[in-house]
Write a protein that holds these residues in place. Structure first.
Motif, PDB file in Angstrom:
ATOM      1  N   GLU A  60       0.783  -1.212   0.210  1.00  0.00           N
ATOM      2  CA  GLU A  60      -0.058  -0.013   0.011  1.00  0.00           C
ATOM      3  C   GLU A  60       0.587   1.312  -0.068  1.00  0.00           C
ATOM      4  O   GLU A  60       0.274   2.250  -0.304  1.00  0.00           O
ATOM      5  CB  GLU A  60      -0.768   0.068   1.309  1.00  0.00           C
ATOM      6  CG  GLU A  60      -2.060   1.175   1.154  1.00  0.00           C
ATOM      7  CD  GLU A  60      -2.897   1.164   2.221  1.00  0.00           C
ATOM      8  OE1 GLU A  60      -3.503   2.260   2.571  1.00  0.00           O
ATOM      9  OE2 GLU A  60      -3.204   0.246   2.775  1.00  0.00           O
ATOM     10  N   ALA A  61       2.288   1.000   0.142  1.00  0.00           N
ATOM     11  CA  ALA A  61       3.015   2.365   0.301  1.00  0.00           C
ATOM     12  C   ALA A  61       2.883   3.181  -1.008  1.00  0.00           C
ATOM     13  O   ALA A  61       2.948   2.741  -2.108  1.00  0.00           O
ATOM     14  CB  ALA A  61       4.417   1.938   0.347  1.00  0.00           C
ATOM     15  N   GLY A  62       2.623   4.456  -0.652  1.00  0.00           N
ATOM     16  CA  GLY A  62       2.496   5.554  -1.793  1.00  0.00           C
ATOM     17  C   GLY A  62       0.990   5.793  -2.054  1.00  0.00           C
ATOM     18  O   GLY A  62       0.816   6.658  -2.866  1.00  0.00           O
ATOM     19  N   PHE A  63       0.143   4.951  -1.878  1.00  0.00           N
ATOM     20  CA  PHE A  63      -1.199   5.360  -1.959  1.00  0.00           C
ATOM     21  C   PHE A  63      -1.665   6.570  -1.591  1.00  0.00           C
ATOM     22  O   PHE A  63      -2.063   7.387  -2.500  1.00  0.00           O
ATOM     23  CB  PHE A  63      -2.108   3.975  -1.551  1.00  0.00           C
ATOM     24  CG  PHE A  63      -3.692   4.493  -2.007  1.00  0.00           C
ATOM     25  CD1 PHE A  63      -4.012   4.428  -3.288  1.00  0.00           C
ATOM     26  CD2 PHE A  63      -4.426   4.841  -0.671  1.00  0.00           C
ATOM     27  CE1 PHE A  63      -5.672   4.529  -3.536  1.00  0.00           C
ATOM     28  CE2 PHE A  63      -5.834   5.130  -1.153  1.00  0.00           C
ATOM     29  CZ  PHE A  63      -6.235   5.173  -2.197  1.00  0.00           C
ATOM     30  N   PHE A  64      -1.798   6.815  -0.322  1.00  0.00           N
ATOM     31  CA  PHE A  64      -2.324   8.166   0.079  1.00  0.00           C
ATOM     32  C   PHE A  64      -1.586   9.337  -0.211  1.00  0.00           C
ATOM     33  O   PHE A  64      -2.128  10.203  -0.598  1.00  0.00           O
ATOM     34  CB  PHE A  64      -2.486   7.865   1.759  1.00  0.00           C
ATOM     35  CG  PHE A  64      -2.923   9.228   2.354  1.00  0.00           C
ATOM     36  CD1 PHE A  64      -4.460   9.481   2.261  1.00  0.00           C
ATOM     37  CD2 PHE A  64      -2.105  10.257   3.045  1.00  0.00           C
ATOM     38  CE1 PHE A  64      -4.651  10.759   2.994  1.00  0.00           C
ATOM     39  CE2 PHE A  64      -2.529  11.354   3.320  1.00  0.00           C
ATOM     40  CZ  PHE A  64      -3.863  11.548   3.404  1.00  0.00           C
ATOM     41  N   PRO A  65      -0.183   9.255   0.039  1.00  0.00           N
ATOM     42  CA  PRO A  65       0.479  10.365  -0.432  1.00  0.00           C
ATOM     43  C   PRO A  65       0.481  10.691  -1.906  1.00  0.00           C
ATOM     44  O   PRO A  65       0.530  11.795  -2.432  1.00  0.00           O
ATOM     45  CB  PRO A  65       1.907  10.228  -0.024  1.00  0.00           C
ATOM     46  CG  PRO A  65       1.871   9.020   0.327  1.00  0.00           C
ATOM     47  CD  PRO A  65       0.840   8.363   0.706  1.00  0.00           C
ATOM     48  N   GLY A  66       0.202   9.507  -2.694  1.00  0.00           N
ATOM     49  CA  GLY A  66      -0.106   9.704  -4.077  1.00  0.00           C
ATOM     50  C   GLY A  66      -1.148  10.367  -4.458  1.00  0.00           C
ATOM     51  O   GLY A  66      -1.420  11.294  -5.420  1.00  0.00           O
ATOM     52  N   ILE A  67      -2.132  10.190  -3.819  1.00  0.00           N
ATOM     53  CA  ILE A  67      -3.765  10.798  -4.124  1.00  0.00           C
ATOM     54  C   ILE A  67      -3.573  12.237  -3.742  1.00  0.00           C
ATOM     55  O   ILE A  67      -4.035  13.111  -4.509  1.00  0.00           O
ATOM     56  CB  ILE A  67      -4.870  10.069  -3.204  1.00  0.00           C
ATOM     57  CG1 ILE A  67      -4.992   8.875  -3.885  1.00  0.00           C
ATOM     58  CG2 ILE A  67      -5.962  10.737  -3.516  1.00  0.00           C
ATOM     59  CD1 ILE A  67      -5.345   8.647  -5.292  1.00  0.00           C
ATOM     60  N   ILE A  68      -2.859  12.672  -2.613  1.00  0.00           N
ATOM     61  CA  ILE A  68      -2.697  14.005  -2.039  1.00  0.00           C
ATOM     62  C   ILE A  68      -1.926  14.626  -3.013  1.00  0.00           C
ATOM     63  O   ILE A  68      -2.016  15.814  -3.494  1.00  0.00           O
ATOM     64  CB  ILE A  68      -1.922  14.043  -0.774  1.00  0.00           C
ATOM     65  CG1 ILE A  68      -2.709  13.296   0.169  1.00  0.00           C
ATOM     66  CG2 ILE A  68      -1.615  15.507  -0.559  1.00  0.00           C
ATOM     67  CD1 ILE A  68      -4.222  14.111   0.567  1.00  0.00           C
TER      68      ILE A  68
END
Length: 438
Positions: free
Chosen positions: A132-140
C-alpha cells in the motif's frame, strides 16, 4: 463559447467566473467518486484487522501486545517503500501506479486469512504495508495536479471522508460477515472477513486502470478551454512554491515539523481505528454485529464535522486554527470516553467526539505542506511526511495494547493519545500563518 463571452480572470484576480466554477464542478464529479471508493476499500483493508481480532485473538492465541505489534508492523513496510513509491507515481503516472497498489494489497489482504501463527501474522501485515505504500500521499500529490490551494482543502477532505465512510459502512458489514459466515466451509468468521473485504480492492484497482487520467492534458472529457483554465490556475498556484531536491527535502526543518505534527495526529487516528471495536466490547457489548453497528456512529458524525470544517477553511483561507481546534476536541473526547467508561451511552458520546475531532484534523493538515511544496519536491516531501507520520500507525496500536496488558485497562492508552493530539495542535499553531493561509 463561455470562455470568450466572459473572460476568465486570473487566479486571485477576483471572484471565480461561472465558467471556472462549472469546470471545477465537472472535475470534482469526475475524480471524487472514484478516489473516494479507492480510499474506502483501502482503509477498510488496513483496519478490518480490528474486527478480525474479536475472533482471531482467541483462535491464534494472540495477546493484546502481539496483536498491537502485528497491527502496527504494517507501517514499517509502509515507511520503507513510501518515498520511492510516490516518486515513481510522479514519474510514471497515477493511473498505472495506483492500480498496481490497489490490486497487490487486495490480494495480500485476502491471503492474510490463512495465517496460523503470530509470525505469519506479522509477515502478512508487513507485506500489506509495503504493497500500500505510496497510495495516500500519491492521491494527495495527484490532487495538486488538478486543484489550486484555495480549492484543495475541500477536495482533500472529501477524499478523506472515506476513512469515516469505511467505518460507517465497514463496521456493520464486518460485524455481519463475522457473525453470518463463521463456520461456513470450515472457515472462521475473521477469515471470511479478510477474504470478502480484500476482493473489492482488486476490482476497484482494475477500474482505476481503465478510468483514471494522469494529468489535465490527458483528460479527453475536458474541452480545450477547460484544460487551459485548469493548467493556468495550477501554474499560478505553483509560482510561490518550492521544488527542492530530494536531499534538501530530507533535511528541511519545515518538512520535519510537518512530519511531527502529522505523527501526533496519526497517533490518535490509529489508536481509535484499531481499538474502537475492542473498546466498545469492553463496555459490555459482545455481539459482533452490535459492535459493528455501534462503531458506525462515531464515523457517521465525523463525516459531518469534516465537511463543515473544510468548507469553513476554504472560505476563510485560515488553516492553523481549523486544524488545532478539532485536535483539541478529539483529545477531550478521548478523555471523556475514559471518564464515562462505566456508562455505554456517555462513553460513546466521548468516542464520537474523539473520532470526529481526529478525522476532521487530518485532511486539513495536508493544506500545510502542500502550501509550500511543488513538483518532485512535493512528491518526496508529501511521502516523507506521510511515512514518518505513519510510524505512529505502528507505535500507537502497540502502545495502547501494551498499556492495556500492563494496566488491564484502556484508560492509560486513551490518555496517551489525547496528549499527542494536544501536542499536534500546539505544533500546528506554531506554523507561521503567512506560510499556509491563503
Amino acid at each position: 463559447m463561455a470562455s470568450t463571452a466572459n473572460p476568465m480572470p486570473r487566479p486571485g484576480a477576483g471572484a471565480p467566473s461561472a465558467f471556472e466554477e462549472a469546470t471545477y464542478r465537472k472535475v470534482a464529479w469526475r475524480l471524487s467518486p472514484l478516489l473516494l471508493i479507492c480510499y474506502v476499500v483501502a482503509y477498510l483493508d488496513r483496519v478490518n484487522v480490528g474486527f478480525a481480532k474479536l475472533q482471531m485473538a482467541a483462535d491464534l492465541q494472540l495477546s493484546d501486545a502481539v496483536y498491537g505489534f502485528g497491527a502496527g508492523i504494517f507501517f514499517f513496510g509502509y515507511f520503507i517503500f513510501e518515498i520511492p513509491s510516490n516518486v515513481i507515481l510522479h514519474r510514471v503516472g497515477a493511473r498505472v501506479w495506483i492500480a498496481r497498489i490497489m490490486i497487490s494489497w487486495g490480494i495480500i489482504s485476502a491471503l492474510t486469512m490463512f495465517v496460523t501463527t503470530p509470525t505469519m501474522f506479522y509477515v502478512m501485515r508487513f507485506l500489506l504495508g509495503a504493497a500500500e505504500a505510496g497510495f495516500f500521499p500519491g492521491i494527495i500529490l495527484y490532487l495538486t495536479y488538478w486543484f489550486p490551494a484555495r480549492r484543495r482543502g475541500r477536495m482533500t477532505t472529501l477524499f478523506m471522508t472515506a476513512i469515516a465512510l469505511s467505518g460507517l459502512i465497514g463496521g456493520p458489514i464486518s460485524g455481519w460477515i463475522m457473525k453470518a459466515f463463521d463456520g461456513v466451509h470450515g472457515w472462521h468468521g475473521w477469515q471470511w472477513l479478510l477474504l470478502l473485504e480484500g476482493i473489492p480492492s482488486v476490482i476497484v484497482g482494475l477500474v482505476v486502470l481503465a478510468k483514471l487520467d494522469d494529468r489535465i492534458a490527458k483528460a479527453k472529457w475536458l474541452t480545450t478551454e477547460e484544460r487551459e483554465l485548469l493548467e493556468r490556475n495550477i501554474a499560478a498556484d505553483n509560482v510561490s512554491k518550492e521544488d527542492p531536491s530530494i536531499g534538501k527535502i530530507l533535511s528541511s526543518p519545515k518538512v520535519w515539523l510537518m512530519s511531527l505534527i502529522y505523527f501526533s495526529f496519526v497517533m490518535g487516528l490509529y489508536g481509535v481505528s484499531f481499538w474502537l471495536p475492542t473498546i466498545i466490547k469492553s463496555m459490555g457489548v459482545s455481539d459482533p454485529l452490535q459492535v459493528g453497528l455501534l462503531s458506525a456512529i462515531p464515523y457517521g458524525v465525523a463525516v459531518i464535522g469534516m465537511l463543515y470544517a473544510a468548507r469553513s477553511a476554504d472560505r476563510t483561507g485560515e488553516r492553523r486554527w481549523h486544524i488545532a481546534i478539532p485536535a483539541f476536541i478529539g483529545a477531550i473526547g478521548l478523555v471523556l470516553s475514559v471518564v464515562w467508561s462505566s456508562n455505554t451511552m456517555l462513553a460513546m458520546i466521548g468516542l464520537t467526539l474523539a473520532t470526529m475531532g481526529i478525522l476532521t484534523t487530518l485532511p486539513l493538515f495536508w493544506s500545510l505542506p502542500t502550501a509550500f511544496l511543488a513538483g518532485t519536491g512535493a512528491a518526496a516531501g508529501i511521502a516523507m511526511i506521510n511515512s514518518l507520520g505513519n510510524l505512529a500507525g505502528f507505535l500507537s496500536p502497540y502502545l495502547v495494547g501494551w498499556l492495556k496488558q500492563v494496566t488491564s485497562s484502556t484508560a492509560s492508552g486513551m490518555y496517551m493519545l489525547a496528549g499527542f493530539l494536544v501536542l499536534g495542535a500546539l505544533l500546528a499553531l506554531s506554523v507561521p500563518a503567512r506560510m499556509v493561509n491563503r
